[in-house]
Design a protein around this motif. Structure first.
Motif, PDB file in Angstrom:
ATOM      1  N   PRO A  23      53.368 -23.356 205.566  1.00 61.44           N
ATOM      2  CA  PRO A  23      54.525 -23.576 204.710  1.00 61.44           C
ATOM      3  C   PRO A  23      54.770 -25.064 204.512  1.00 61.44           C
ATOM      4  O   PRO A  23      54.135 -25.901 205.148  1.00 61.44           O
ATOM      5  CB  PRO A  23      55.663 -22.951 205.518  1.00 61.44           C
ATOM      6  CG  PRO A  23      55.213 -23.084 206.934  1.00 61.44           C
ATOM      7  CD  PRO A  23      53.725 -22.992 206.939  1.00 61.44           C
ATOM      8  N   TYR A  33      60.027 -31.355 203.820  1.00 60.83           N
ATOM      9  CA  TYR A  33      60.102 -30.933 202.413  1.00 60.83           C
ATOM     10  C   TYR A  33      61.516 -31.160 201.885  1.00 60.83           C
ATOM     11  O   TYR A  33      61.699 -31.568 200.750  1.00 60.83           O
ATOM     12  CB  TYR A  33      59.718 -29.438 202.287  1.00 60.83           C
ATOM     13  CG  TYR A  33      59.569 -29.006 200.841  1.00 60.83           C
ATOM     14  CD1 TYR A  33      58.441 -29.364 200.108  1.00 60.83           C
ATOM     15  CD2 TYR A  33      60.557 -28.266 200.196  1.00 60.83           C
ATOM     16  CE1 TYR A  33      58.296 -28.992 198.771  1.00 60.83           C
ATOM     17  CE2 TYR A  33      60.418 -27.893 198.871  1.00 60.83           C
ATOM     18  CZ  TYR A  33      59.292 -28.261 198.164  1.00 60.83           C
ATOM     19  OH  TYR A  33      59.145 -27.892 196.839  1.00 60.83           O
ATOM     20  N   GLY A  79      59.027 -17.781 197.789  1.00 63.21           N
ATOM     21  CA  GLY A  79      58.452 -19.074 198.170  1.00 63.21           C
ATOM     22  C   GLY A  79      59.515 -20.163 198.070  1.00 63.21           C
ATOM     23  O   GLY A  79      59.370 -21.133 197.349  1.00 63.21           O
ATOM     24  N   ALA A  81      60.807 -22.214 200.460  1.00 58.49           N
ATOM     25  CA  ALA A  81      60.712 -23.355 201.402  1.00 58.49           C
ATOM     26  C   ALA A  81      62.047 -23.523 202.147  1.00 58.49           C
ATOM     27  O   ALA A  81      62.712 -22.526 202.466  1.00 58.49           O
ATOM     28  CB  ALA A  81      60.258 -24.622 200.688  1.00 58.49           C
ATOM     29  N   ASN A  85      66.069 -27.327 196.981  1.00 57.21           N
ATOM     30  CA  ASN A  85      65.777 -26.901 195.606  1.00 57.21           C
ATOM     31  C   ASN A  85      66.195 -25.456 195.338  1.00 57.21           C
ATOM     32  O   ASN A  85      66.769 -25.134 194.304  1.00 57.21           O
ATOM     33  CB  ASN A  85      64.281 -27.057 195.306  1.00 57.21           C
ATOM     34  CG  ASN A  85      63.823 -28.498 195.436  1.00 57.21           C
ATOM     35  OD1 ASN A  85      64.629 -29.375 195.731  1.00 57.21           O
ATOM     36  ND2 ASN A  85      62.542 -28.760 195.228  1.00 57.21           N
ATOM     37  N   ASP A 119      60.067 -16.589 202.096  1.00 60.15           N
ATOM     38  CA  ASP A 119      58.929 -17.495 202.317  1.00 60.15           C
ATOM     39  C   ASP A 119      58.084 -16.902 203.429  1.00 60.15           C
ATOM     40  O   ASP A 119      58.407 -15.831 203.969  1.00 60.15           O
ATOM     41  CB  ASP A 119      59.404 -18.921 202.682  1.00 60.15           C
ATOM     42  CG  ASP A 119      58.378 -19.973 202.251  1.00 60.15           C
ATOM     43  OD1 ASP A 119      57.298 -20.036 202.872  1.00 60.15           O
ATOM     44  OD2 ASP A 119      58.635 -20.710 201.287  1.00 60.15           O
ATOM     45  N   GLN A 120      57.002 -17.583 203.780  1.00 63.16           N
ATOM     46  CA  GLN A 120      56.121 -17.095 204.832  1.00 63.16           C
ATOM     47  C   GLN A 120      56.873 -17.092 206.175  1.00 63.16           C
ATOM     48  O   GLN A 120      57.826 -17.847 206.361  1.00 63.16           O
ATOM     49  CB  GLN A 120      54.905 -18.006 204.939  1.00 63.16           C
ATOM     50  CG  GLN A 120      54.157 -18.106 203.616  1.00 63.16           C
ATOM     51  CD  GLN A 120      52.911 -18.938 203.729  1.00 63.16           C
ATOM     52  OE1 GLN A 120      51.881 -18.457 204.143  1.00 63.16           O
ATOM     53  NE2 GLN A 120      53.017 -20.201 203.369  1.00 63.16           N
ATOM     54  N   SER A 146      54.619 -12.670 203.483  1.00 64.16           N
ATOM     55  CA  SER A 146      53.863 -13.113 202.318  1.00 64.16           C
ATOM     56  C   SER A 146      54.275 -12.352 201.073  1.00 64.16           C
ATOM     57  O   SER A 146      54.379 -11.118 201.083  1.00 64.16           O
ATOM     58  CB  SER A 146      52.371 -12.899 202.545  1.00 64.16           C
ATOM     59  OG  SER A 146      51.697 -13.153 201.328  1.00 64.16           O
ATOM     60  N   PHE A 147      54.455 -13.085 199.985  1.00 66.99           N
ATOM     61  CA  PHE A 147      54.804 -12.417 198.725  1.00 66.99           C
ATOM     62  C   PHE A 147      53.593 -11.754 198.073  1.00 66.99           C
ATOM     63  O   PHE A 147      53.682 -11.203 196.987  1.00 66.99           O
ATOM     64  CB  PHE A 147      55.529 -13.349 197.760  1.00 66.99           C
ATOM     65  CG  PHE A 147      54.853 -14.671 197.439  1.00 66.99           C
ATOM     66  CD1 PHE A 147      53.506 -14.759 197.126  1.00 66.99           C
ATOM     67  CD2 PHE A 147      55.618 -15.841 197.422  1.00 66.99           C
ATOM     68  CE1 PHE A 147      52.915 -15.979 196.805  1.00 66.99           C
ATOM     69  CE2 PHE A 147      55.035 -17.075 197.111  1.00 66.99           C
ATOM     70  CZ  PHE A 147      53.679 -17.137 196.799  1.00 66.99           C
ATOM     71  N   HIS A 148      52.458 -11.775 198.750  1.00 67.73           N
ATOM     72  CA  HIS A 148      51.309 -11.022 198.232  1.00 67.73           C
ATOM     73  C   HIS A 148      51.364  -9.557 198.666  1.00 67.73           C
ATOM     74  O   HIS A 148      50.382  -8.822 198.522  1.00 67.73           O
ATOM     75  CB  HIS A 148      49.995 -11.671 198.698  1.00 67.73           C
ATOM     76  CG  HIS A 148      49.788 -13.026 198.080  1.00 67.73           C
ATOM     77  ND1 HIS A 148      49.540 -14.156 198.818  1.00 67.73           N
ATOM     78  CD2 HIS A 148      49.836 -13.429 196.791  1.00 67.73           C
ATOM     79  CE1 HIS A 148      49.434 -15.196 198.008  1.00 67.73           C
ATOM     80  NE2 HIS A 148      49.606 -14.790 196.778  1.00 67.73           N
ATOM     81  N   SER A 163      59.261 -20.701 192.002  1.00 68.06           N
ATOM     82  CA  SER A 163      58.780 -21.955 191.415  1.00 68.06           C
ATOM     83  C   SER A 163      57.900 -22.716 192.388  1.00 68.06           C
ATOM     84  O   SER A 163      58.185 -22.795 193.597  1.00 68.06           O
ATOM     85  CB  SER A 163      59.951 -22.831 190.937  1.00 68.06           C
ATOM     86  OG  SER A 163      60.594 -23.416 192.002  1.00 68.06           O
ATOM     87  N   TYR A 164      56.813 -23.194 191.859  1.00 70.13           N
ATOM     88  CA  TYR A 164      55.828 -23.969 192.618  1.00 70.13           C
ATOM     89  C   TYR A 164      55.423 -23.268 193.915  1.00 70.13           C
ATOM     90  O   TYR A 164      55.388 -23.879 194.978  1.00 70.13           O
ATOM     91  CB  TYR A 164      56.324 -25.421 192.817  1.00 70.13           C
ATOM     92  CG  TYR A 164      56.108 -26.159 191.520  1.00 70.13           C
ATOM     93  CD1 TYR A 164      54.838 -26.594 191.167  1.00 70.13           C
ATOM     94  CD2 TYR A 164      57.121 -26.293 190.596  1.00 70.13           C
ATOM     95  CE1 TYR A 164      54.594 -27.178 189.933  1.00 70.13           C
ATOM     96  CE2 TYR A 164      56.875 -26.871 189.347  1.00 70.13           C
ATOM     97  CZ  TYR A 164      55.615 -27.312 189.038  1.00 70.13           C
ATOM     98  OH  TYR A 164      55.353 -27.873 187.824  1.00 70.13           O
ATOM     99  N   ALA A 165      55.128 -21.988 193.823  1.00 69.73           N
ATOM    100  CA  ALA A 165      54.701 -21.227 195.000  1.00 69.73           C
ATOM    101  C   ALA A 165      53.470 -20.353 194.728  1.00 69.73           C
ATOM    102  O   ALA A 165      52.580 -20.276 195.583  1.00 69.73           O
ATOM    103  CB  ALA A 165      55.854 -20.369 195.506  1.00 69.73           C
TER     104      ALA A 165
END
Ligand SMILES: C[S@@+](CC[C@H](N)C(=O)[O-])C[C@H]1O[C@@H](n2cnc3c(N)ncnc32)[C@H](O)[C@@H]1O
Length: 376
Positions: A23, A33, A79, A81, A85, A119-120, A146-148, A163-165
């Motif tokens: 992450p 981050y 995702g 983080a 943001n 997130d992870q 995991s979002f998979h 966004s950006y993930a």
């Protein structure tokens, strides 16, 4: 139910074996981050008006909220983080939905909002929760995993954002690491600037990952639910190798090779190191969504995410952002000796400095893909 749980456990075993699971940097320190993510925030903010338009004209807010027994709209950021943001974005979406609701049904009570932050499992959720704004007007919960794969019950979410993930691959394609394979990526750390075979292996991995992502979200989103994806993108048929990220990955590879010649890292470690990042293009994303078959494409466009930059980008600041997002990939592979990790990012900063003008001349390229999908 037992079968579902068993499948989910099998998936966990598979994901823990292969997942890159790195992450963004946690905490609030120099390389965190949370202190080095203003670029990603400003990139994503370029799309805010478009998100407002989609909520106002495409999100059937009255129908979706009234179909929930508790008059609640459920949102998720995939995702997320550690913040800040994600907080700015999700509050913006909630505000936009409230405005839309009030204009559509001014006399009805506002729905309540619940926001899931995903997130992870290795993400720093403590920092996320500790820094959550106190004046938020939504119920908040974390969803680790995991979002998979599936993360939410069937038809339980009305609006997803990411966004950006999704440019993070779940793993490095096997053949890229196989010395016997024509796709072995010796001397490189990414597909940009590598052979077409390597690029094809990355693209196939992205197709698997996005396939899994879209399948899971299709089950979780209610009919009429909206998903906004903001990710790195590239015009159809054009290689991103000539863009700043291509230059960066080449210079990172040459930094690692320098360090292996000096005995700071081993050559075998460098040969087996690759970045699990993939930059898609509209045609590829369209094909993946169409193959999934459960979404209509409401919007898909490339934008220039850096229109807010006045003057030049500072190389050190850029690398600080890259480090905060990617350091875990390096420590997972090369170990967490701070000397080695500091040297990698310090050396690449120096290597990039002569290219400052070239990088800045490409700042206004359209390298952000904005996608709005609707669950049909
Ligand atoms: C660069 S950060 C972006 C964070 C935030 N969305 C933003 O725009 O600032 C990418 C995040 O995606 C997460 N991520 C990558 N792969 C993931 C996966 N398979 N499941 C869930 N989160 C993932 C990473 O852990 C990381 O925190």
């Amino acid at each position: 139910m037992a079968k579902l749980l068993q499948d989910s456990c099998n998936q966990d075993a598979i994901f823990s074996k292969f997942s890159h699971s790195s992450p963004a940097n946690g905490g609030n320190g120099t390389h965190s981050y949370s202190n080095n993510s203003s670029y990603q925030r400003l990139f994503a903010n370029v799309e805010r008006d478009k998100i407002d338009q989609e909520i106002a004209h495409n999100f059937e807010i009255q129908k979706l909220s009234s179909s929930s027994p508790s008059n609640t709209l459920v949102l998720a950021d995939m995702g997320c983080a550690t913040g800040p943001n994600t907080f700015g974005t999700m509050q913006h979406i909630v505000n936009s939905m409230k405005r839309t609701f009030q204009s559509v049904c001014p006399t009805s009570p506002l729905p309540e909002f619940q926001v899931f932050f995903n997130d992870q499992t290795t993400n720093d959720f403590n920092t996320l929760f500790q820094s959550m704004p106190e004046d938020r007007d939504y119920f908040a919960a974390g969803v680790a995993g995991s979002f998979h794969r599936r993360l939410f019950p069937t038809s339980s979410v009305q609006f997803m954002h990411s966004s950006y993930a999704v440019h993070w691959l779940s793993r490095i394609p096997e053949e890229v690491l196989d010395e016997q394979s024509p796709a072995w990526n010796k001397g490189k750390i990414h597909y940009l600037g590598a052979t077409e075979t390597v690029a094809a292996a990355y693209s196939a991995q992205y197709a698997k990952d996005m396939g899994n992502f879209l399948r899971a979200r299709a089950e979780e989103l209610v009919e009429g639910g909206i998903m906004v994806i903001i990710t790195s993108g590239n015009p159809d048929g054009v290689s991103a190798a000539g863009l700043p990220s291509g230059l960066l990955y080449n210079l990172l590879a040459s930094t690692l090779m320098d360090m292996s010649k000096e005995g700071l890292v081993s050559e075998a470690e460098v040969d087996s190191f690759n970045l699990p990042i993939y930059i898609t293009c509209p045609a590829e994303m369209r094909q993946l969504v169409e193959e999934n078959g459960h979404f209509s494409i409401e919007r898909m466009e490339l934008t220039a995410p850096t229109t807010w930059i006045e003057g030049a980008v500072d190389t050190r600041e850029w690398i600080d952002h890259i480090r905060a997002a990617m350091e875990g990939i390096f420590t997972n592979h090369f170990g967490n000796d701070p000397n080695i990790i500091d040297q990698i990012f310090e050396r690449v900063t120096h290597k990039l400095e002569p290219y400052n003008e070239e990088v800045n001349s490409k700042l206004h390229e359209k390298v952000q893909l904005f996608v709005v999908l609707k669950r049909i």
